[in-house]
Design a protein around this motif. Structure first.
Motif, PDB file in Angstrom:
ATOM      1  N   GLN A  49       0.787  -1.293   0.148  1.00 38.50           N
ATOM      2  CA  GLN A  49       0.018  -0.192   0.003  1.00 38.50           C
ATOM      3  C   GLN A  49       0.978   1.301   0.110  1.00 38.50           C
ATOM      4  OE1 GLN A  49      -2.384  -0.252   3.399  1.00 38.50           O
ATOM      5  NE2 GLN A  49      -3.745  -1.887   2.460  1.00 38.50           N
ATOM      6  N   GLN A  50       0.584   2.132  -1.087  1.00 39.78           N
ATOM      7  CA  GLN A  50       1.495   3.337  -1.002  1.00 39.78           C
ATOM      8  C   GLN A  50       0.884   4.412  -1.631  1.00 39.78           C
ATOM      9  OE1 GLN A  50       4.859   2.856  -4.022  1.00 39.78           O
ATOM     10  NE2 GLN A  50       3.361   1.365  -4.857  1.00 39.78           N
ATOM     11  N   ASN A  51       1.473   5.560  -1.325  1.00 43.01           N
ATOM     12  CA  ASN A  51       0.753   6.920  -1.402  1.00 43.01           C
ATOM     13  C   ASN A  51       1.959   8.008  -1.807  1.00 43.01           C
ATOM     14  OD1 ASN A  51      -1.224   8.528  -1.702  1.00 43.01           O
ATOM     15  ND2 ASN A  51      -1.001   9.540   0.377  1.00 43.01           N
ATOM     16  N   THR A  58       4.924   7.465   0.777  1.00 48.70           N
ATOM     17  CA  THR A  58       4.673   6.496   2.010  1.00 48.70           C
ATOM     18  C   THR A  58       4.329   5.093   1.594  1.00 48.70           C
ATOM     19  OG1 THR A  58       2.379   7.058   2.280  1.00 48.70           O
ATOM     20  CG2 THR A  58       4.144   8.418   3.973  1.00 48.70           C
ATOM     21  N   ALA A  59       5.026   4.061   2.161  1.00 46.72           N
ATOM     22  CA  ALA A  59       4.594   2.738   1.622  1.00 46.72           C
ATOM     23  C   ALA A  59       4.549   1.783   3.061  1.00 46.72           C
ATOM     24  CB  ALA A  59       5.463   2.275   0.475  1.00 46.72           C
ATOM     25  N   TYR A  85      13.627  10.568   6.408  1.00 42.31           N
ATOM     26  CA  TYR A  85      13.113   9.372   6.314  1.00 42.31           C
ATOM     27  C   TYR A  85      12.483   8.900   7.499  1.00 42.31           C
ATOM     28  CZ  TYR A  85      17.307   7.221   7.877  1.00 42.31           C
ATOM     29  OH  TYR A  85      18.399   7.102   8.746  1.00 42.31           O
ATOM     30  N   GLU A  86      11.714   7.826   7.532  1.00 41.62           N
ATOM     31  CA  GLU A  86      11.240   7.103   8.569  1.00 41.62           C
ATOM     32  C   GLU A  86      10.913   5.651   8.308  1.00 41.62           C
ATOM     33  OE1 GLU A  86       7.514   8.999  10.354  1.00 41.62           O
ATOM     34  OE2 GLU A  86       8.386  10.843  10.529  1.00 41.62           O
ATOM     35  N   ILE A  87      11.624   4.771   8.911  1.00 45.11           N
ATOM     36  CA  ILE A  87      11.407   3.300   8.370  1.00 45.11           C
ATOM     37  C   ILE A  87      11.136   2.654   9.848  1.00 45.11           C
ATOM     38  CG2 ILE A  87      12.710   1.429   7.528  1.00 45.11           C
ATOM     39  CD1 ILE A  87      14.276   3.334   6.038  1.00 45.11           C
ATOM     40  N   ILE A 144       7.745   2.773   5.578  1.00 44.13           N
ATOM     41  CA  ILE A 144       8.656   3.761   5.016  1.00 44.13           C
ATOM     42  C   ILE A 144       7.986   5.069   4.712  1.00 44.13           C
ATOM     43  CG2 ILE A 144       8.654   3.036   2.676  1.00 44.13           C
ATOM     44  CD1 ILE A 144      11.849   3.474   2.850  1.00 44.13           C
ATOM     45  N   GLN A 145       8.593   6.042   5.093  1.00 45.22           N
ATOM     46  CA  GLN A 145       8.032   7.305   4.658  1.00 45.22           C
ATOM     47  C   GLN A 145       9.321   8.177   4.078  1.00 45.22           C
ATOM     48  OE1 GLN A 145       5.163   9.803   6.768  1.00 45.22           O
ATOM     49  NE2 GLN A 145       7.014  11.328   6.833  1.00 45.22           N
TER      50      GLN A 145
END
Length: 158
Positions: A49-51, A58-59, A85-87, A144-145
């Protein structure tokens, strides 16, 4: 003839069992900087799912192995960009790499154990096309973002 057949059968079974222990060639790309920096992408992807909203991608990924380009920028001159990033890594290993126009690779983030990681930095983009790729080891699951003030994000897997 009856004695030859069991010997051939055993040889085939041995060959199949050895090849099954070698791991995934796609997952092996994780440690191959030459392949990662190439123009090609090669991956196995399940459940995503991603956007993309402007400068943010984001995913949530159930399983990724291999590598794929998620961002690119064609700079007319050397340009400064803000990257963050945020993971959250649940399994496997993941890295986010920047590839400059000459093909040099810089690791922006790397996670090899379950947990959360985030950071931000200013990045100098050289004149020409720069890309960001994700590289994932075997059975990598993560959220992730990524945010980048220059260039364009692309959907993972497309």
């Amino acid at each position: 003839m009856k004695k030859i057949f069991p010997g051939i059968l055993l040889a085939l079974l041995a060959a199949f069992s050895v090849s099954g222990c070698g791991g995934s060639r796609i997952a092996d790309l994780y440690d191959n900087e030459k392949e990662i920096s190439s123009d090609s992408n090669s991956f196995n992807l399940d459940g995503i799912q991603q956007n993309i909203e402007g400068e943010k991608w984001t995913a949530s990924v159930e399983r990724l192995e291999g590598m794929d380009t998620v961002w690119s920028c064609k700079a007319q001159e050397t340009t400064e960009a803000e990257f963050s990033y945020e993971i959250t890594l649940y399994s496997g290993k993941l890295k986010v790499v920047l590839i400059d126009p000459e093909g040099a690779l810089t690791t922006l983030a790397e996670c090899d154990a379950a947990g959360e990681q985030n950071a931000g930095e200013s990045i100098s983009l050289e004149k020409g096309e720069s890309r960001i790729k994700l590289a994932a080891g075997e059975d990598t699951r993560f959220d992730i973002q990524l945010e980048m003030t220059e260039g364009n994000f692309a959907e993972l897997g497309f």
